[in-house]
Design a protein around this motif. Structure first.
Motif, PDB file in Angstrom:
ATOM      1  N   ASN A   1      45.164  54.372  38.677  1.00 45.34           N
ATOM      2  CA  ASN A   1      45.591  52.784  37.953  1.00 45.34           C
ATOM      3  C   ASN A   1      43.799  52.446  38.404  1.00 45.34           C
ATOM      4  N   LEU A   2      43.521  51.861  37.294  1.00 49.59           N
ATOM      5  CA  LEU A   2      42.421  50.443  37.578  1.00 49.59           C
ATOM      6  C   LEU A   2      43.136  49.179  37.408  1.00 49.59           C
ATOM      7  N   VAL A   3      43.172  48.681  38.500  1.00 49.78           N
ATOM      8  CA  VAL A   3      43.848  47.299  38.661  1.00 49.78           C
ATOM      9  C   VAL A   3      42.537  46.110  38.545  1.00 49.78           C
ATOM     10  N   GLY A   4      43.145  44.785  37.630  1.00 46.84           N
ATOM     11  CA  GLY A   4      41.462  44.157  38.223  1.00 46.84           C
ATOM     12  C   GLY A   4      41.130  43.631  39.504  1.00 46.84           C
ATOM     13  N   SER A   5      40.441  43.283  39.450  1.00 48.55           N
ATOM     14  CA  SER A   5      39.646  42.684  40.803  1.00 48.55           C
ATOM     15  C   SER A   5      38.726  41.261  40.527  1.00 48.55           C
ATOM     16  N   GLY A   6      38.392  40.657  41.187  1.00 47.31           N
ATOM     17  CA  GLY A   6      37.073  39.509  40.990  1.00 47.31           C
ATOM     18  C   GLY A   6      37.708  38.108  40.014  1.00 47.31           C
TER      19      GLY A   6
ATOM     20  N   GLU B   1      41.402  39.868  28.739  1.00 48.59           N
ATOM     21  CA  GLU B   1      41.444  39.648  30.160  1.00 48.59           C
ATOM     22  C   GLU B   1      41.384  40.470  31.068  1.00 48.59           C
ATOM     23  N   THR B   2      40.316  39.962  31.711  1.00 47.20           N
ATOM     24  CA  THR B   2      40.952  40.588  33.480  1.00 47.20           C
ATOM     25  C   THR B   2      41.552  39.986  33.971  1.00 47.20           C
ATOM     26  N   ARG B   3      42.341  39.966  34.466  1.00 50.12           N
ATOM     27  CA  ARG B   3      43.005  39.258  35.766  1.00 50.12           C
ATOM     28  C   ARG B   3      42.996  40.279  37.630  1.00 50.12           C
ATOM     29  N   SER B   4      42.790  39.687  38.211  1.00 52.03           N
ATOM     30  CA  SER B   4      43.334  40.577  39.681  1.00 52.03           C
ATOM     31  C   SER B   4      44.154  40.470  39.924  1.00 52.03           C
ATOM     32  N   GLY B   5      44.836  41.871  40.150  1.00 52.75           N
ATOM     33  CA  GLY B   5      46.159  42.759  39.894  1.00 52.75           C
ATOM     34  C   GLY B   5      47.251  43.226  39.107  1.00 52.75           C
TER      35      GLY B   5
ATOM     36  N   LYS C   1      46.992  45.289  35.311  1.00 52.09           N
ATOM     37  CA  LYS C   1      46.699  46.411  35.372  1.00 52.09           C
ATOM     38  C   LYS C   1      45.572  46.862  34.115  1.00 52.09           C
ATOM     39  N   MET C   2      44.688  47.457  34.330  1.00 53.09           N
ATOM     40  CA  MET C   2      43.345  47.341  33.448  1.00 53.09           C
ATOM     41  C   MET C   2      42.998  48.798  32.348  1.00 53.09           C
ATOM     42  N   GLY C   3      43.542  49.591  33.157  1.00 53.57           N
ATOM     43  CA  GLY C   3      43.259  50.897  32.968  1.00 53.57           C
ATOM     44  C   GLY C   3      43.701  51.655  33.637  1.00 53.57           C
ATOM     45  N   HIS C   4      43.253  53.063  33.676  1.00 54.15           N
ATOM     46  CA  HIS C   4      43.230  54.938  34.678  1.00 54.15           C
ATOM     47  C   HIS C   4      42.547  55.407  34.572  1.00 54.15           C
ATOM     48  N   VAL C   5      42.066  56.138  35.470  1.00 56.58           N
ATOM     49  CA  VAL C   5      40.500  57.033  35.451  1.00 56.58           C
ATOM     50  C   VAL C   5      42.157  59.029  36.209  1.00 56.58           C
TER      51      VAL C   5
ATOM     52  N   VAL D   1      37.216  47.496  37.763  1.00 58.64           N
ATOM     53  CA  VAL D   1      37.637  46.594  36.553  1.00 58.64           C
ATOM     54  C   VAL D   1      37.588  44.922  37.246  1.00 58.64           C
ATOM     55  N   VAL D   2      36.609  44.287  37.011  1.00 62.30           N
ATOM     56  CA  VAL D   2      35.819  43.425  36.797  1.00 62.30           C
ATOM     57  C   VAL D   2      35.522  42.253  36.205  1.00 62.30           C
TER      58      VAL D   2
END
Lengths: 382, 382
Positions: free
Chosen positions: A306-311, A339-343, A345-349, A372-373
């Motif tokens: 999982n790609l989780v938002g950070s920053g 919009e990305t937010r810390s924590g 779920k923004m995507g996956h690899v 993802v920032v």
């Protein structure tokens, strides 16, 4: 059929988006209903309607323009789906199946009625009934409806606990979990079922989201066969066409217990997009269209991170794509969230490899490099 | 980069659509310019602009809103692309490369200048010059610009022929063709190049369109290596980042001659969507983004069968999906064209198999069962 059927999806999140990504290849027309005008499906659905998924009239009005109605989230108005079925629409999953699954209490009772192993539980309403069921402690207290991704779930160790959920809940005895598994099953109108290899879930203890999963699960062959057979039994018990993601616990004593079932595409099946000839999203389309089910065989070992938002907050940007794409067999997915937010779920690899060591190296690279920032703060984030 | 770059595509046909289908997975924003408001990219591009691809001002105004400008068709205004390059935009292919390729005469001269084997030819203008070059007959007379899919091409056997193309043409000696091949090459900004396995094209003699292709081409290993090396040399000669589809003839004497090059995604690379980890569309995105190039290895034998409209005009509907999807490893693609017409390229089916016999059976099934027909007349068509 004499015309090209229109598919209407309740929910426009990443599951809907990945469904459309595959459906586009067949030239299919997909309508989407979602309360968020900036949902991931906005802009790629042929028709995107902003509206309340839990409102009966909204659901019926939306679905009436389509031939096939599907879901990508359980929290939708089932009465509306019943109405659409009455109107002669094809509704997948069957409304009565969704009604059972929406209520964790009814779902657990369903497993018991059908002899499907699941952890001991009690249906409770309020602190008194919880204490009366204290034999189950330590246990998890789950709101019967509305909870997801760890929300609406609390651990209860002490019968004297006071800050407990009010209202209809399900109290489920803690089981000694060795591994959490998921098995995807697809069932067609003729009762034909195909299953995917079991996947092994690794959770992020902080966010309580799946951090990554691996397919096939690293379990003995007979346990794997048992897990697939159990998932098969669950789909068979529901007895209606659709896609079923059956989550189960493997206990330290080697027992398999069904945790819960999602009657839709599921986070535990994202790797099938690249790792199988027919992905969970492709199977769902085949099921909607009453086409033959697809090939579920894994092409290699696969993992999904999982790609989780950070920053912080802002326009999402994928950092580290260069490092990850330099590895063969890595497949980044961003969900097109505005919009990305810390924590968040923004995507996956998805990572594919022929051996475990290569797979783990790739997972490590993704975890280390991929973030993802917010686009504007990317300079600092790097 | 500090923000997510916007990609602008000149052309909104099926190549653009398949590019977007892959780019969606990365959450990318793609703008499309096409003269047809119902082009396959309409409705899935984040921004779809109706306009003339051959008009300089239209191209510049469209591209100015983006960071990266690409093409999915050669017939675009190159002066506009030069202007965008001057504005600091990333333009792939480089305008000067496209300028050379747009003119079959300049393209042939380019091959000669770079010592790349190609069939003998002469640049001719009008019937007198054609007769003066009659040493080349029998030959193909090709308009230097604007021709595609067999249009703007005529065979000339008799020096006394009268109904010949007027204007600037290229007269190319007929060669004794054993096989038509295509090799895709991707080149990045550092001059790193990767090539795909050579594909073998089988033409439909009536429509003069590729009927199906097979990858890898059924040729000796050293011929295959030679073909890839030759395609590598062509991309190297152009010397600019991008995707190059190099079409070549294998003569009966075993010679490889370059026919022509397309500096874009190409019909001969559609199988790479399923048969390779990184498709031609994915490579193009990697190239635009200056990401590392992807894995070009074939997962198995693969074939691509074109789906051409039949049964008249109307809303396109795929017949025979059930029969084709019952085979493992078959992947139908419909291009989302608003209207099907007899003879119009409406989609394709990719077939994958581990052995030639299974592959040919699948191709046969697709050819026998799959048809794109007008939805309204589907009953009769069945």
């Amino acid at each position: 059929m004499a015309t090209v059927p229109v598919i209407a999806l309740l929910g426009g999140g990443q599951l809907g988006r990945m469904f459309i990504e595959n459906a586009l290849r067949y030239g299919h027309v997909v309508h989407v209903l979602d309360p968020d005008p900036k949902a991931p499906c906005a802009g790629i659905a042929h028709r995107f309607v902003v509206g309340d998924l839990t409102d009966r009239e909204t659901v019926v009005r939306f679905g009436a323009a389509a031939d096939i109605i599907g879901i990508e989230i359980e929290q939708v108005n089932v009465d509306g789906l019943e109405d659409l079925k009455q109107l002669g629409k094809r509704v997948v999953p069957a409304p009565h199946v969704l009604r059972t699954i929406q209520d964790k209490g009814l779902q657990k009772q369903f497993y018991v009625q059908h002899g499907i192993p699941t952890a001991p539980f009690a249906l409770v309403n309020g602190i008194e009934e919880i204490r009366a069921a204290s034999r189950l402690l330590p246990a998890f207290l789950k709101t019967r409806t509305g909870g997801y991704d760890g929300k609406g779930v609390m651990r209860v160790d002490d019968p004297a606990s006071t800050d407990l959920f009010e209202g209809p809940c399900m109290l489920e005895q803690c089981v000694d979990i060795a591994l959490e598994l998921a098995v995807l099953v697809v069932r067609d109108d003729n009762g034909v079922q195909v299953t995917y290899d079991s996947v092994e879930m690794v959770f992020d203890p902080v966010l309580n989201l799946v951090d990554h999963l691996q397919a096939p699960a690293r379990i003995p062959a007979e346990t794997a066969a048992h897990a697939r057979a159990l998932a098969d039994r669950v789909a068979n018990a529901f007895g209606e066409p659709g896609l079923y993601a059956v989550e189960m616990f493997l206990t330290r004593s080697g027992e398999l217990l069904v945790n819960e079932t999602a009657p839709r595409a599921h986070n535990s099946g994202h790797h099938t997009i690249e790792a199988c000839a027919s992905s969970q999203f492709d199977q769902l389309l085949r099921c909607y269209m009453q086409w033959p089910l697809g090939d579920t065989r894994l092409r290699s070992l696969a993992a999904m991170v999982n790609l989780v938002g950070s920053g912080g907050t802002g326009q999402p940007m994928l950092m580290g794509a260069e490092e990850v794409l330099a590895l063969p067999g890595t497949f980044p997915h961003l969900y097109g969230k505005a919009e990305t937010r810390s924590g968040r779920k923004m995507g996956h690899v998805t990572v594919m490899a022929q051996d475990q060591q290569t797979l783990e190296l790739a997972i490590h690279t993704v975890r280390e490099q991929c973030r993802v920032v917010p686009a504007t703060t990317s300079a600092h984030a790097k």
